[in-house]
Design an enzyme around this catalytic site. Structure first.
Site, short mmCIF file in Angstrom:
data_model
loop_
_atom_site.label_atom_id
_atom_site.label_comp_id
_atom_site.label_asym_id
_atom_site.label_seq_id
_atom_site.Cartn_x
_atom_site.Cartn_y
_atom_site.Cartn_z
CG HIS A 1 8.98 -2.90 -4.20
ND1 HIS A 1 8.04 -2.05 -4.73
CD2 HIS A 1 8.72 -4.12 -4.74
CE1 HIS A 1 7.25 -2.72 -5.55
NE2 HIS A 1 7.65 -3.98 -5.58
CG LEU B 1 3.42 14.99 7.79
CD1 LEU B 1 2.54 15.85 6.89
CD2 LEU B 1 4.64 14.48 7.02
CG ASP C 1 2.72 3.42 -10.79
OD1 ASP C 1 3.23 2.30 -10.55
OD2 ASP C 1 1.94 3.61 -11.73
#
Length: 228
Positions: free
Chosen positions: A32, A126, A15
């Site tokens: 962004h 991962l 956020d």
């Protein structure tokens, strides 16, 4: 007794991109773009750690209500970076999964998601779960619909097995940046006993060092899962 081991599954609500851009008098789209670089830094860092699973809130079902220009910029970022990051995923041994409803995504994004998932399926360092057009309530409803469509008994186990990514373990901790202290429809089922870690830093400024501090916070907590 505090937990000393690393979490198995970390979720991040990334956020603050818009507020970061506003503070610098830049378009929200620039926030962004900067947030994407922060994401790559964190993913690389986690891939070098003992943490095997990471889920990132990339685009929520509610994000469609934002201004059309911003939604377009976000979709463009996703479209241009999914396949472009393949060398990065191969370098760090990252397996890509997708959670969310694909029906509103473009055919190109769906194609790229399928291709990236297939080409990284063998990686084991991962597992990176990208939540794109994702909402926790929406996922639970879709899981229930799958159970009922197969005429199975609806219970916790059958619903779990029909979530978007049933192979993923529950979340051990959820990190949210930018000072907000709420889940915002993020992995509601999987976060039932997750440790919540709220950080004031805006996502584009979030660093691996701050991630490590969050992990220290997690390791110093006492988890009982309702047993005490």
């Amino acid at each position: 007794m505090a937990v000393k081991e690393f979490p198995h599954h970390v979720g991040i609500i990334m956020d603050g991109n818009g507020r970061w851009a506003k503070a610098k008098s830049l378009p929200r789209s620039k926030g962004h773009v900067q947030g994407l670089q922060a994401t790559k830094n964190i993913v690389a860092h986690v891939a070098k750690s003992p943490i095997p699973y990471l889920s990132l809130y990339t685009f929520s079902t509610e994000n469609w209500t934002r201004a059309q220009e911003e939604v377009g910029a976000l979709m463009n970022l996703i479209a241009t970076h999914l396949k472009a990051q393949l060398p990065f995923y191969h370098e760090y041994g990252i397996r890509i999964l997708h959670s969310g409803d694909k029906h509103r995504l473009s055919k190109q994004i769906i194609k790229d998601l399928d291709e990236v998932e297939a080409k990284t399926a063998h990686h084991t360092q991962l597992t990176l779960n990208l939540l794109i057009d994702y909402g926790g309530r929406d996922e639970i409803i879709r899981a229930a619909q799958r159970v009922l469509a197969q005429e199975l008994a609806l219970n916790q186990e059958s619903l779990r097995q029909h979530l978007d990514q049933p192979s993923l373990p529950d979340l051990d901790c959820v990190i949210r940046t930018a000072g907000e202290e709420r889940l915002s429809n993020f992995m509601l089922w999987q976060s039932a006993y997750a440790e919540m870690i709220y950080i004031k830093t805006l996502w584009p400024d979030f660093t691996p060092k701050e991630f490590d501090l969050a992990m220290t916070s997690y390791q110093n907590r006492h988890r009982t899962f309702g047993g005490e």
